[in-house]
Design a protein around this motif. Structure first.
Motif, PDB file in Angstrom:
ATOM      1  N   GLU A  35     106.273  46.276  91.665  1.00  0.00           N
ATOM      2  CA  GLU A  35     106.333  47.497  90.875  1.00  0.00           C
ATOM      3  C   GLU A  35     105.205  48.406  91.352  1.00  0.00           C
ATOM      4  N   VAL A  36     105.533  49.635  91.709  1.00  0.00           N
ATOM      5  CA  VAL A  36     104.547  50.535  92.328  1.00  0.00           C
ATOM      6  C   VAL A  36     104.404  51.805  91.501  1.00  0.00           C
ATOM      7  N   ARG A  37     103.163  52.202  91.334  1.00  0.00           N
ATOM      8  CA  ARG A  37     102.852  53.517  90.747  1.00  0.00           C
ATOM      9  C   ARG A  37     102.053  54.268  91.803  1.00  0.00           C
ATOM     10  N   PHE A  38     102.476  55.490  92.114  1.00  0.00           N
ATOM     11  CA  PHE A  38     101.838  56.314  93.130  1.00  0.00           C
ATOM     12  C   PHE A  38     101.142  57.476  92.424  1.00  0.00           C
ATOM     13  N   LEU A  39      99.860  57.648  92.692  1.00  0.00           N
ATOM     14  CA  LEU A  39      99.097  58.727  92.074  1.00  0.00           C
ATOM     15  C   LEU A  39      98.469  59.578  93.172  1.00  0.00           C
ATOM     16  N   ASP A  40      98.862  60.831  93.228  1.00  0.00           N
ATOM     17  CA  ASP A  40      98.333  61.786  94.210  1.00  0.00           C
ATOM     18  C   ASP A  40      97.317  62.671  93.500  1.00  0.00           C
ATOM     19  N   LEU A  41      96.035  62.509  93.845  1.00  0.00           N
ATOM     20  CA  LEU A  41      94.973  63.278  93.198  1.00  0.00           C
ATOM     21  C   LEU A  41      94.679  64.610  93.886  1.00  0.00           C
ATOM     22  N   MET A  42      95.438  64.942  94.935  1.00  0.00           N
ATOM     23  CA  MET A  42      95.173  66.163  95.700  1.00  0.00           C
ATOM     24  C   MET A  42      95.116  67.404  94.810  1.00  0.00           C
ATOM     25  N   THR A  43      96.056  67.546  93.918  1.00  0.00           N
ATOM     26  CA  THR A  43      96.131  68.768  93.122  1.00  0.00           C
ATOM     27  C   THR A  43      95.657  68.581  91.683  1.00  0.00           C
ATOM     28  N   SER A  44      95.109  67.437  91.382  1.00  0.00           N
ATOM     29  CA  SER A  44      94.662  67.163  90.022  1.00  0.00           C
ATOM     30  C   SER A  44      93.455  68.028  89.654  1.00  0.00           C
ATOM     31  N   ARG A  45      93.490  68.622  88.476  1.00  0.00           N
ATOM     32  CA  ARG A  45      92.351  69.412  87.996  1.00  0.00           C
ATOM     33  C   ARG A  45      91.248  68.513  87.450  1.00  0.00           C
ATOM     34  N   GLU A  46      91.631  67.335  86.966  1.00  0.00           N
ATOM     35  CA  GLU A  46      90.674  66.371  86.432  1.00  0.00           C
ATOM     36  C   GLU A  46      91.017  64.989  86.985  1.00  0.00           C
ATOM     37  N   PRO A  47      90.700  64.741  88.256  1.00  0.00           N
ATOM     38  CA  PRO A  47      91.148  63.506  88.898  1.00  0.00           C
ATOM     39  C   PRO A  47      90.647  62.227  88.224  1.00  0.00           C
ATOM     40  N   GLU A  48      89.405  62.206  87.776  1.00  0.00           N
ATOM     41  CA  GLU A  48      88.879  60.990  87.156  1.00  0.00           C
ATOM     42  C   GLU A  48      89.569  60.707  85.827  1.00  0.00           C
ATOM     43  N   THR A  49      89.825  61.731  85.047  1.00  0.00           N
ATOM     44  CA  THR A  49      90.529  61.566  83.775  1.00  0.00           C
ATOM     45  C   THR A  49      91.960  61.115  84.007  1.00  0.00           C
ATOM     46  N   GLU A  50      92.633  61.757  84.948  1.00  0.00           N
ATOM     47  CA  GLU A  50      94.018  61.390  85.262  1.00  0.00           C
ATOM     48  C   GLU A  50      94.096  59.951  85.755  1.00  0.00           C
ATOM     49  N   LEU A  51      93.180  59.563  86.612  1.00  0.00           N
ATOM     50  CA  LEU A  51      93.146  58.194  87.121  1.00  0.00           C
ATOM     51  C   LEU A  51      92.944  57.201  85.983  1.00  0.00           C
ATOM     52  N   ALA A  52      92.000  57.471  85.104  1.00  0.00           N
ATOM     53  CA  ALA A  52      91.729  56.573  83.975  1.00  0.00           C
ATOM     54  C   ALA A  52      92.962  56.416  83.089  1.00  0.00           C
ATOM     55  N   GLU A  53      93.657  57.506  82.818  1.00  0.00           N
ATOM     56  CA  GLU A  53      94.853  57.451  81.977  1.00  0.00           C
ATOM     57  C   GLU A  53      95.950  56.602  82.601  1.00  0.00           C
ATOM     58  N   VAL A  54      96.180  56.783  83.902  1.00  0.00           N
ATOM     59  CA  VAL A  54      97.233  56.018  84.574  1.00  0.00           C
ATOM     60  C   VAL A  54      96.849  54.542  84.667  1.00  0.00           C
ATOM     61  N   LEU A  55      95.581  54.257  84.924  1.00  0.00           N
ATOM     62  CA  LEU A  55      95.129  52.863  84.958  1.00  0.00           C
ATOM     63  C   LEU A  55      95.369  52.173  83.619  1.00  0.00           C
ATOM     64  N   GLN A  56      95.032  52.831  82.539  1.00  0.00           N
ATOM     65  CA  GLN A  56      95.203  52.233  81.212  1.00  0.00           C
ATOM     66  C   GLN A  56      96.671  52.057  80.867  1.00  0.00           C
ATOM     67  N   GLU A  57      97.505  52.995  81.259  1.00  0.00           N
ATOM     68  CA  GLU A  57      98.933  52.922  80.949  1.00  0.00           C
ATOM     69  C   GLU A  57      99.658  51.897  81.827  1.00  0.00           C
ATOM     70  N   PHE A  58      99.381  51.883  83.121  1.00  0.00           N
ATOM     71  CA  PHE A  58     100.114  51.039  84.067  1.00  0.00           C
ATOM     72  C   PHE A  58      99.546  49.619  84.161  1.00  0.00           C
ATOM     73  N   GLN A  59      98.268  49.449  83.985  1.00  0.00           N
ATOM     74  CA  GLN A  59      97.577  48.160  84.068  1.00  0.00           C
ATOM     75  C   GLN A  59      97.934  47.395  85.351  1.00  0.00           C
ATOM     76  N   PRO A  60      97.517  47.941  86.500  1.00  0.00           N
ATOM     77  CA  PRO A  60      97.875  47.322  87.782  1.00  0.00           C
ATOM     78  C   PRO A  60      97.110  46.031  88.053  1.00  0.00           C
ATOM     79  N   ASP A  61      97.699  45.203  88.919  1.00  0.00           N
ATOM     80  CA  ASP A  61      97.029  44.007  89.427  1.00  0.00           C
ATOM     81  C   ASP A  61      96.186  44.360  90.647  1.00  0.00           C
ATOM     82  N   VAL A  62      96.658  45.359  91.390  1.00  0.00           N
ATOM     83  CA  VAL A  62      95.997  45.810  92.617  1.00  0.00           C
ATOM     84  C   VAL A  62      95.981  47.325  92.624  1.00  0.00           C
ATOM     85  N   VAL A  63      94.848  47.895  93.056  1.00  0.00           N
ATOM     86  CA  VAL A  63      94.750  49.337  93.247  1.00  0.00           C
ATOM     87  C   VAL A  63      94.407  49.581  94.716  1.00  0.00           C
ATOM     88  N   GLY A  64      95.294  50.260  95.409  1.00  0.00           N
ATOM     89  CA  GLY A  64      95.059  50.629  96.800  1.00  0.00           C
ATOM     90  C   GLY A  64      94.625  52.078  96.873  1.00  0.00           C
TER      91      GLY A  64
END
Length: 109
Positions: A35-64
């Motif tokens: 199961e893959v979640r792809f997050l592109d931070l290129m255009t994010s206005r708040e990359p750290e906040t967006e990353l934290a939200e997706v991490l908490q929601e998706f709960q990955p085993d591995v982050v590349g």
């Protein structure tokens, strides 16, 4: 396995570089049955906040993390992205116990 792939490149000196290589990795990882979640931070206005939200929601085993450690498109203005990468890793560590994998490609001279 839950795999989160993050495009960390935010450099926009000339034209933004699309996440082509990481997209190939995402496709191959899905085809391998993960199961893959792809997050592109290129255009994010708040990359750290967006990353934290997706991490908490998706709960990955591995982050590349796709790493672009240097931008030397304009020789007179070489920039380094390692400080930003350090912040991204800190956010992953704060919000996840996932294994972190760093990868990237050195552009030919």
């Amino acid at each position: 396995m839950r795999v989160m792939l993050v495009y960390t490149n935010r450099t926009r000196i000339l034209e933004p570089a699309p996440p082509i290589g990481l997209s190939y990795v995402a496709t191959a990882t899905r085809k391998a049955g993960h199961e893959v979640r792809f997050l592109d931070l290129m255009t994010s206005r708040e990359p750290e906040t967006e990353l934290a939200e997706v991490l908490q929601e998706f709960q990955p085993d591995v982050v590349g993390l796709s790493v672009r450690n240097i931008d030397n498109i304009i020789a007179q203005r070489t920039t380094w992205q390692l400080d930003e990468l350090h912040q991204i890793i800190a956010v992953v560590r704060q919000h996840s116990r996932a294994q972190i994998i760093l990868a990237g490609r050195q552009s030919p001279s």
